[in-house]
Design an enzyme around this catalytic site. Sequence first.
Site, PDB file in Angstrom:
ATOM      1  N   ALA A  10      -6.723  -4.540  90.969  1.00  0.00           N
ATOM      2  CA  ALA A  10      -7.866  -4.884  91.805  1.00  0.00           C
ATOM      3  C   ALA A  10      -8.358  -6.317  91.534  1.00  0.00           C
ATOM      4  O   ALA A  10      -8.463  -7.134  92.457  1.00  0.00           O
ATOM      5  CB  ALA A  10      -8.985  -3.871  91.555  1.00  0.00           C
ATOM      6  N   VAL A  11      -8.629  -6.628  90.277  1.00  0.00           N
ATOM      7  CA  VAL A  11      -9.185  -7.951  89.956  1.00  0.00           C
ATOM      8  C   VAL A  11      -8.122  -9.048  90.099  1.00  0.00           C
ATOM      9  O   VAL A  11      -8.387 -10.111  90.664  1.00  0.00           O
ATOM     10  CB  VAL A  11      -9.784  -7.967  88.526  1.00  0.00           C
ATOM     11  CG1 VAL A  11     -10.280  -9.358  88.170  1.00  0.00           C
ATOM     12  CG2 VAL A  11     -10.912  -6.956  88.414  1.00  0.00           C
ATOM     13  N   GLY A  12      -6.907  -8.781  89.607  1.00  0.00           N
ATOM     14  CA  GLY A  12      -5.839  -9.787  89.665  1.00  0.00           C
ATOM     15  C   GLY A  12      -5.519 -10.192  91.094  1.00  0.00           C
ATOM     16  O   GLY A  12      -5.398 -11.388  91.413  1.00  0.00           O
ATOM     17  N   ASP A  32       3.064  -8.048  87.167  1.00  0.00           N
ATOM     18  CA  ASP A  32       2.561  -6.731  86.776  1.00  0.00           C
ATOM     19  C   ASP A  32       3.700  -5.947  86.138  1.00  0.00           C
ATOM     20  O   ASP A  32       4.878  -6.227  86.384  1.00  0.00           O
ATOM     21  CB  ASP A  32       2.009  -5.971  87.991  1.00  0.00           C
ATOM     22  CG  ASP A  32       1.000  -4.897  87.594  1.00  0.00           C
ATOM     23  OD1 ASP A  32      -0.216  -5.130  87.732  1.00  0.00           O
ATOM     24  OD2 ASP A  32       1.434  -3.821  87.123  1.00  0.00           O
ATOM     25  N   ARG A  82     -12.841   0.354  83.340  1.00  0.00           N
ATOM     26  CA  ARG A  82     -13.625   1.532  82.946  1.00  0.00           C
ATOM     27  C   ARG A  82     -13.864   2.459  84.132  1.00  0.00           C
ATOM     28  O   ARG A  82     -13.825   2.033  85.294  1.00  0.00           O
ATOM     29  CB  ARG A  82     -14.933   1.122  82.284  1.00  0.00           C
ATOM     30  CG  ARG A  82     -15.838   0.240  83.093  1.00  0.00           C
ATOM     31  CD  ARG A  82     -17.063  -0.098  82.268  1.00  0.00           C
ATOM     32  NE  ARG A  82     -17.864  -1.113  82.920  1.00  0.00           N
ATOM     33  CZ  ARG A  82     -19.152  -1.276  82.697  1.00  0.00           C
ATOM     34  NH1 ARG A  82     -19.781  -0.495  81.843  1.00  0.00           N
ATOM     35  NH2 ARG A  82     -19.819  -2.218  83.324  1.00  0.00           N
ATOM     36  N   ARG A  88     -17.533  -0.900  78.345  1.00  0.00           N
ATOM     37  CA  ARG A  88     -16.368  -1.799  78.276  1.00  0.00           C
ATOM     38  C   ARG A  88     -15.705  -1.705  76.898  1.00  0.00           C
ATOM     39  O   ARG A  88     -14.499  -1.839  76.767  1.00  0.00           O
ATOM     40  CB  ARG A  88     -16.815  -3.235  78.548  1.00  0.00           C
ATOM     41  CG  ARG A  88     -17.358  -3.454  79.969  1.00  0.00           C
ATOM     42  CD  ARG A  88     -17.911  -4.869  80.120  1.00  0.00           C
ATOM     43  NE  ARG A  88     -18.389  -5.162  81.467  1.00  0.00           N
ATOM     44  CZ  ARG A  88     -19.644  -4.984  81.881  1.00  0.00           C
ATOM     45  NH1 ARG A  88     -20.550  -4.481  81.065  1.00  0.00           N
ATOM     46  NH2 ARG A  88     -20.001  -5.306  83.108  1.00  0.00           N
ATOM     47  N   VAL A 118      -9.752 -11.961  81.116  1.00  0.00           N
ATOM     48  CA  VAL A 118     -10.676 -11.165  81.956  1.00  0.00           C
ATOM     49  C   VAL A 118     -10.754  -9.718  81.445  1.00  0.00           C
ATOM     50  O   VAL A 118     -11.799  -9.075  81.515  1.00  0.00           O
ATOM     51  CB  VAL A 118     -10.202 -11.187  83.435  1.00  0.00           C
ATOM     52  CG1 VAL A 118     -11.167 -10.423  84.335  1.00  0.00           C
ATOM     53  CG2 VAL A 118     -10.063 -12.622  83.942  1.00  0.00           C
ATOM     54  N   ASP A 148     -21.536 -12.390  85.668  1.00  0.00           N
ATOM     55  CA  ASP A 148     -22.881 -11.862  85.383  1.00  0.00           C
ATOM     56  C   ASP A 148     -23.947 -12.774  85.995  1.00  0.00           C
ATOM     57  O   ASP A 148     -24.976 -12.295  86.489  1.00  0.00           O
ATOM     58  CB  ASP A 148     -23.084 -11.732  83.866  1.00  0.00           C
ATOM     59  CG  ASP A 148     -22.034 -10.823  83.235  1.00  0.00           C
ATOM     60  OD1 ASP A 148     -21.535  -9.923  83.938  1.00  0.00           O
ATOM     61  OD2 ASP A 148     -21.696 -11.025  82.049  1.00  0.00           O
ATOM     62  N   ARG A 151     -24.208 -12.069  89.655  1.00  0.00           N
ATOM     63  CA  ARG A 151     -24.970 -10.821  89.866  1.00  0.00           C
ATOM     64  C   ARG A 151     -26.465 -11.062  89.631  1.00  0.00           C
ATOM     65  O   ARG A 151     -27.308 -10.480  90.313  1.00  0.00           O
ATOM     66  CB  ARG A 151     -24.426  -9.732  88.926  1.00  0.00           C
ATOM     67  CG  ARG A 151     -23.048  -9.267  89.371  1.00  0.00           C
ATOM     68  CD  ARG A 151     -22.453  -8.217  88.456  1.00  0.00           C
ATOM     69  NE  ARG A 151     -21.226  -7.678  89.046  1.00  0.00           N
ATOM     70  CZ  ARG A 151     -20.259  -7.092  88.365  1.00  0.00           C
ATOM     71  NH1 ARG A 151     -20.357  -6.953  87.061  1.00  0.00           N
ATOM     72  NH2 ARG A 151     -19.194  -6.619  88.981  1.00  0.00           N
ATOM     73  N   HIS A 175     -20.502  -9.987  77.222  1.00  0.00           N
ATOM     74  CA  HIS A 175     -20.273  -9.373  78.541  1.00  0.00           C
ATOM     75  C   HIS A 175     -20.309  -7.844  78.375  1.00  0.00           C
ATOM     76  O   HIS A 175     -19.298  -7.161  78.436  1.00  0.00           O
ATOM     77  CB  HIS A 175     -18.925  -9.847  79.084  1.00  0.00           C
ATOM     78  CG  HIS A 175     -18.589  -9.281  80.425  1.00  0.00           C
ATOM     79  ND1 HIS A 175     -19.382  -9.443  81.532  1.00  0.00           N
ATOM     80  CD2 HIS A 175     -17.528  -8.526  80.833  1.00  0.00           C
ATOM     81  CE1 HIS A 175     -18.827  -8.827  82.559  1.00  0.00           C
ATOM     82  NE2 HIS A 175     -17.714  -8.252  82.163  1.00  0.00           N
TER      83      HIS A 175
END
Length: 308
Positions: A10-12, A32, A82, A88, A118, A148, A151, A175
């Site tokens: 998802a993030v990559g 991957d 998570r 985390r 990350v 952060d 956000r 974090h």
Amino acid sequence: MKVTVVGAGAVGASCAEYIAIKDFASEVVLLDIKEGFAEGKAMDLMQTASLNGFDTKITGVTNDYSKTAGSDICVITSGIPRKPGMTREELIGINAGIVKSVSSSLIEQSPNTIIIVVSNPMDTMTYLVHKTTNLPKNRIIGMGGALDSARFKYRLAEALEAPISDVDGMVIGGHSDKGMVPLTAHATRNSVKVSEFLSADRLDQVKEDTKVGGATLTKLLGTSAWYAPGAAVSGLVQAIACDQKKMFPCSTLLEGEYGLNDLCIGVPVILGRNGIEEIVTIKLSDAEEAHLKESAEGVQKTNGLLEL
Ligand SMILES: NC(=O)c1ccc[n+]([C@@H]2O[C@H](COP(=O)([O-])OP(=O)(O)OC[C@H]3O[C@@H](n4cnc5c(N)ncnc54)[C@H](O)[C@@H]3O)[C@@H](O)[C@H]2O)c1
């Protein structure tokens, strides 16, 4: 400018997409461990090129590090995210092994690279890269504070009923839900302190909502978020690739700055072609300083779980 992103999850994938759309890199390699997964994501992303108007070449590979050779910047997003209710820190067992082997394989192919970590628990994973590789400290960067802070700005704009572009603010510290230190006293709306518009109670609420920003999304999505994390990473990559000398809060090895030593934690840094070009020391209020110290103790505790 060649960028490798390890982990096409998802993030990559989101990070690769934002880098490509901003069109500053010639090449992005997605790697991957899952057979065919990065190849599929890369092909899908390349088929957006004519629609989104970019020329960045994205290729996908299954665990073949030779294809990452000569990368200027490598981003590590491989590892488990998570689930609702998890912290985390609970990810350390699996992710430490992954981050250690991935960083060593990357450096073997690209000894001059800059690494952006990350994978969570991010501050501890960044420290792990310091401890297990011989890269100079300016070339190891942990991404957490940029997300952060984004956000924080979202929550500030919501409270102020203002457009986000009117708002500025930064989150330093670890974090983690408890470790984040949103700098409410420094936050501004068009250079006016936000405390002129918001009550102390409302600002405390903004702070709390920011700290659980990731957990709130994990509960809604069933896994951790990806758009804002991907965008935050792409911002750091762009600042380095384009030598922007921009200031971001990033996790970096501290050696006395802010009275802290031998840990990686989020503080403001200047990012340019050499990675972290400067650690910026700002004056904190007594409460912020105490919170940062407490946050550092939390990070040290998680670092203690590493088998170095
Ligand atoms: N620092 C931050 O601000 C931040 C924000 C969001 C997520 N994260 C973290 O980023 C990580 C990735 O999150 P995600 O949502 O993309 O997870 P994901 O499960 O969608 O993707 C992770 C990918 O890593 C791959 N992978 C696992 N082991 C690998 C290895 N040894 N080599 C190469 N690839 C490997 C998996 O196959 C998977 O595709 C998690 O640890 C998450 O907690 C950090």
